[in-house]
Design an enzyme around this catalytic site. Structure first.
Site, PDB file in Angstrom:
ATOM      1  N   GLU A 154       0.694   0.312   2.609  1.00 61.63           N
ATOM      2  CA  GLU A 154       0.111   1.010   2.146  1.00 61.63           C
ATOM      3  C   GLU A 154      -1.326   1.081   3.345  1.00 61.63           C
ATOM      4  O   GLU A 154      -1.582   0.545   5.207  1.00 61.63           O
ATOM      5  CB  GLU A 154      -0.320  -0.551   2.044  1.00 61.63           C
ATOM      6  CG  GLU A 154      -1.751  -0.204   0.755  1.00 61.63           C
ATOM      7  CD  GLU A 154      -1.590  -1.676  -0.265  1.00 61.63           C
ATOM      8  OE1 GLU A 154      -2.734  -1.925  -0.294  1.00 61.63           O
ATOM      9  OE2 GLU A 154      -1.014  -2.877   0.457  1.00 61.63           O
TER      10      GLU A 154
ATOM     11  N   CYS B 153       1.265  -2.628  -3.660  1.00 62.70           N
ATOM     12  CA  CYS B 153       1.069  -3.938  -3.401  1.00 62.70           C
ATOM     13  C   CYS B 153       0.614  -4.855  -4.182  1.00 62.70           C
ATOM     14  O   CYS B 153       1.732  -5.230  -4.773  1.00 62.70           O
ATOM     15  CB  CYS B 153      -0.301  -4.278  -2.253  1.00 62.70           C
ATOM     16  SG  CYS B 153       0.238  -5.572  -1.698  1.00 62.70           S
TER      17      CYS B 153
ATOM     18  N   LYS C 201      -3.951   2.651  -7.239  1.00 59.24           N
ATOM     19  CA  LYS C 201      -3.580   1.363  -7.326  1.00 59.24           C
ATOM     20  C   LYS C 201      -4.405   0.939  -8.934  1.00 59.24           C
ATOM     21  O   LYS C 201      -5.510   0.757  -8.505  1.00 59.24           O
ATOM     22  CB  LYS C 201      -4.497   0.880  -6.034  1.00 59.24           C
ATOM     23  CG  LYS C 201      -2.954  -0.952  -6.298  1.00 59.24           C
ATOM     24  CD  LYS C 201      -3.825  -1.705  -4.950  1.00 59.24           C
ATOM     25  CE  LYS C 201      -3.537  -2.837  -4.573  1.00 59.24           C
ATOM     26  NZ  LYS C 201      -3.747  -3.228  -2.985  1.00 59.24           N
TER      27      LYS C 201
END
Length: 469
Positions: free
Chosen positions: A242, A344, A311
């Site tokens: 990430e 994540c 995200k």
């Protein structure tokens, strides 16, 4: 000979398969299903060669055979209470040497019946003599996903590899739970076919990020070096972590954000992907105009940007840093299969993984800083469960737990960093129709996957609370 056919019939079947101009194409003109067009009917009104099961006789639908559009159809007329279930079934012998079959059928509905909600074609592979012990009595099951032709008509067409040991196939045409209306099945065929081209791939994951206090240029050099190491190991795809253009630099997040594909890290990874003719997935802090995203980019074998995922689920810190959430779960076509991405905190929300699976993802790449739940002990169980629940491969680059993984669609870990920095590779089978069946030493079967079975057993009409709250 593993065929359950009688000696003469078995020899004739095999001769047809292997002797007609030596071509499997001729075999595809066969139909292993007996009376698949429903032109013959027994004295009990059931199509000849088929068995009828209605589950609960008190709520059984009516079965009849009708002519429509020049074809014969088996029609289940459902009761209005939504409790009817009717199923026509037939067990076929798969001749010796057949590696794959093509299964086709058509479904039509009337009244309140809907093809996807109220019909299912179920396949059960078995072996004679038994190649396993215990219950269930079949080696593998597969529910065909359909293609909607219209609101009341669907078509099923699948090429499936015959699982190891299997020599019998049970075909079931099931109408279920429609509150009135009718479900019709027709044009049912199972024919030997050429197996799909094997699609074996090596998936690689990188454990770690650039060393502490690296410059942006050093971070790029480090990332490109990892792609090179994956290429030396024969990888077809590699997943980095990430915010790979931020991790290890000690800078502020927005100071590292860059446009995709023109930013410096994007450009470096694009060149590396092209140099090694491989797919590269990397978490990148992205700046699009004035808007910042925590993104992941998929670079193709020629260095092109195939797709970008932004995200969706942002933790407090990333909101405070100035990131804006994405709003979709795209899936991208590649020669390996369909690839989706998460980042994540997305891993904490099962809906995202399910959305990717419903869109057809074969592989999900997950750059993840770490899973802090349960004092850090949720990892790797969380990603294994997402893989199992959705029938997808996961490639996960994890900083905090230092257990970057490749996980198969049954939730089994294939490659594990186990706290050591480096590149880790696992070979997987992405062949369409591949049946990942393993019989254990105890005679038990490995679980079937969401893509093969459980997707067809979903009940989305009961999930309103997921979007209403």
């Amino acid at each position: 000979m593993r065929s359950a056919l009688g000696p003469i019939a078995g020899v004739l079947m095999i001769c047809v398969l292997v002797c007609l101009e030596g071509s499997i194409i001729m075999a595809e003109q066969m139909n292993l299903v007996r009376n698949g067009d429903f032109t013959k009917v027994g004295e009990d009104g059931v199509p000849a060669g088929w068995e009828l099961n209605v589950g609960n006789p008190a709520t059984a639908p009516e079965l009849d055979l009708i002519e429509r559009d020049g074809a014969r159809w088996a029609r289940f007329v459902m009761r209005p209470n939504g409790a009817s279930m009717g199923c026509l079934a037939q067990t076929l012998a798969i001749p010796e040497g057949v590696e794959a079959v093509r299964v086709t059928a058509e479904v039509r509905c009337a009244g309140n019946a809907q093809p996807r909600e109220h019909s299912v074609v179920r396949l059960f592979w078995d072996a004679e003599p038994r190649a396993h012990q215990g219950w269930p009595p079949w080696l593998y099951r597969h529910f065909l996903n359909d293609h909607l032709v219209s609101a009341d008509c669907s078509r099923l067409d699948a090429r499936l590899l015959v699982p190891e040991h299997a020599n019998r196939l049970r075909v079931e045409l099931m109408a279920r739970w429609a509150p009135g209306g009718a479900v019709l099945f027709g044009k049912v065929r199972v024919a030997p076919c050429e197996p799909p081209e094997p699609r074996l791939a090596k998936l690689a994951v990188v454990q770690g990020h650039a060393p502490a206090q690296s410059t942006l240029e050093q971070a790029r050099e480090w990332a490109v070096a990892q792609v090179g190491k994956a290429a030396e190991m024969g990888a077809d795809l590699v997943c980095l972590g990430e915010g790979i253009n931020f991790a290890g630099t000690g800078l502020k997040a927005l100071d590292c954000a860059e446009p995709i594909p023109s930013g410096p890290m994007s450009t470096a990874l694009s060149r590396a992907a092209a140099e090694h003719s491989m797919y590269v997935v990397a978490g990148l802090y992205e700046m699009d105009g004035d808007i910042a995203y925590n993104s992941a980019a998929l670079f193709g074998r020629e260095g092109e940007v195939i797709g970008v995922y932004r995200k969706v689920h942002l933790p407090c810190a990333e909101v405070d840093w100035g990131f804006t959430p994405g709003d979709s779960y795209p899936v991208f076509e590649t020669d390996l299969g369909k690839i989706g991405m998460q980042i994540c905190y997305d891993n904490d929300f099962p809906e995202g993984a399910r959305a990717l699976a419903l869109a057809g993802a074969d592989i999900i790449c997950l750059p993840i800083w770490g899973d802090g739940r349960a004092d850090g002990t949720a990892w790797p169980h969380s990603v294994r469960m997402n893989a199992l629940a959705n029938g997808v491969f996961y490639v996960t680059a994890n900083y905090s737990q230092q257990r970057s993984l490749v996980v198969d669609r049954n939730g089994i870990i294939l490659a594990d960093a186990n706290g050591e920095e480096g590149v880790y590779v696992a070979e997987v089978n992405l062949t369409p129709g591949y049946a990942d069946v393993r019989v254990t030493d105890e005679g038990r079967l490995m679980p079937r996957s969401f893509k093969d079975v459980f997707r067809k057993e979903r009940m989305p009409h009961t999930y309103g609370v997921l979007t209403d709250s």
